[in-house]
Design an enzyme around this catalytic site. Structure first.
Site, PDB file in Angstrom:
ATOM      1  CG  ASP A  14      -1.620   1.333   1.377  1.00 35.39           C
ATOM      2  OD1 ASP A  14      -2.619   1.522   0.295  1.00 35.39           O
ATOM      3  OD2 ASP A  14      -1.599   1.959   2.588  1.00 35.39           O
ATOM      4  CG  ASP A  16      -1.897   8.594   1.548  1.00 36.06           C
ATOM      5  OD1 ASP A  16      -1.039   8.800   2.734  1.00 36.06           O
ATOM      6  OD2 ASP A  16      -2.703   9.664   1.287  1.00 36.06           O
ATOM      7  CG  ASP A 210      -1.972   2.585   6.426  1.00 36.63           C
ATOM      8  OD1 ASP A 210      -2.664   3.738   7.213  1.00 36.63           O
ATOM      9  OD2 ASP A 210      -2.382   2.388   5.320  1.00 36.63           O
TER      10      ASP A 210
END
Length: 269
Positions: A14, A16, A210
């Site tokens: 991932d 951002d 995240d």
């Protein structure tokens, strides 16, 4: 190919919240990617962002000092375009979105139209208007298929949170009475697209992210391994709450990207 921890051979990473926050690189992101390259461990960058082209994403990463190439980037826009092209080759598509989506649809050989589309495909569109909503609802109620690049309700910006593609979709769904085919995380199609690019089985791939609700849930839905980095949405403090609300747990939890690198690359340097 060397078997990595947990039997994983490659990674879907991932962006951002995992590698950067807006224009700011998260500490250790550059070293994680450079180590993966040095050890010849396959990886791809995977993002729900449909506004940027893979080339623009790569430039953004390079600007922060993270080594990246356009061919290593999988966006929800490209995955959506491929999904439509494989299901209805050369069909007429009305696009509600920005440059990344328009380019992906053109490159997939689809016909971009302003009237009577076979498919309405929607992503983030910061020029979205009442007229756009009206036309989309009429097309979909008239029988056009509805494809959504990603369901993100909110997006981070330097000025604060802003509405995402999922918020625009909520209006279209309310007006049309139709739920879309979702491509991006936490749905599986974007992950399936990236896994196919790697040429591996899902069980041989791990997702690094995240966010339990999107990244980790997408990995679980696609049958991949999962690594949660506490670098963005999920933190040490809110982890129990997010596990409960998402209904998923990661196979591995790391406090930062240095720990991610140590555990998957076998180095602490």
């Amino acid at each position: 190919m060397r078997i990595l921890p947990e039997g994983w051979k490659a990674y879907l990473i991932d962006l951002d919240g995992t590698l950067y926050h807006g224009p700011q690189m998260i500490p250790g992101a550059d070293e994680l990617i450079s180590t993966l390259r040095a050890k010849r461990i396959p990886f791809l960058f995977v993002t729900n962002n449909s506004s940027r082209t893979p080339e623009e994403v790569a430039v953004h990463l390079e600007t922060m000092g993270i080594s990246a190439r356009a061919e290593e980037v999988c966006t929800s826009a490209v995955a959506a375009a491929r999904y439509i092209a494989e299901d209805q080759p050369g069909c007429k598509v009305a696009a509600i979105g920005e440059a990344g989506l328009i380019k992906a649809l053109n490159e997939a050989g689809l016909q971009l139209v302003q009237e009577q589309p076979d498919v309405v495909v929607q992503g983030i569109d910061r020029q979205f208007t009442y007229d756009t909503l009206t036309r989309a609802a009429r097309w979909i109620r008239g029988g056009a298929r509805y494809v959504l690049t990603n369901p993100d309700l909110l997006l981070p910006s330097q000025e604060g949170l802003m509405p995402g593609a999922g918020t625009l979709s909520a209006a279209i769904q309310a007006a049309s009475g139709v739920k879309p085919k979702v491509i991006g995380k936490p749905a599986a199609p974007l992950m399936d697209f990236a896994i196919a690019r790697l040429g591996l089985a899902a069980s041989e791939v791990a997702v690094i992210g995240d966010n339990l609700h999107t990244d980790i849930a997408a990995g679980v839905n696609a049958g991949c391994g999962t690594i949660l980095a506490l670098t963005g949405v999920t933190t040490v403090d809110n982890l129990p709450e997010y596990v409960k609300s998402s209904g998923v747990e990661a196979n591995m939890v790391c406090r930062d990207l240095k720990e991610v690198r140590e555990r998957i690359c076998g180095t602490n340097q």
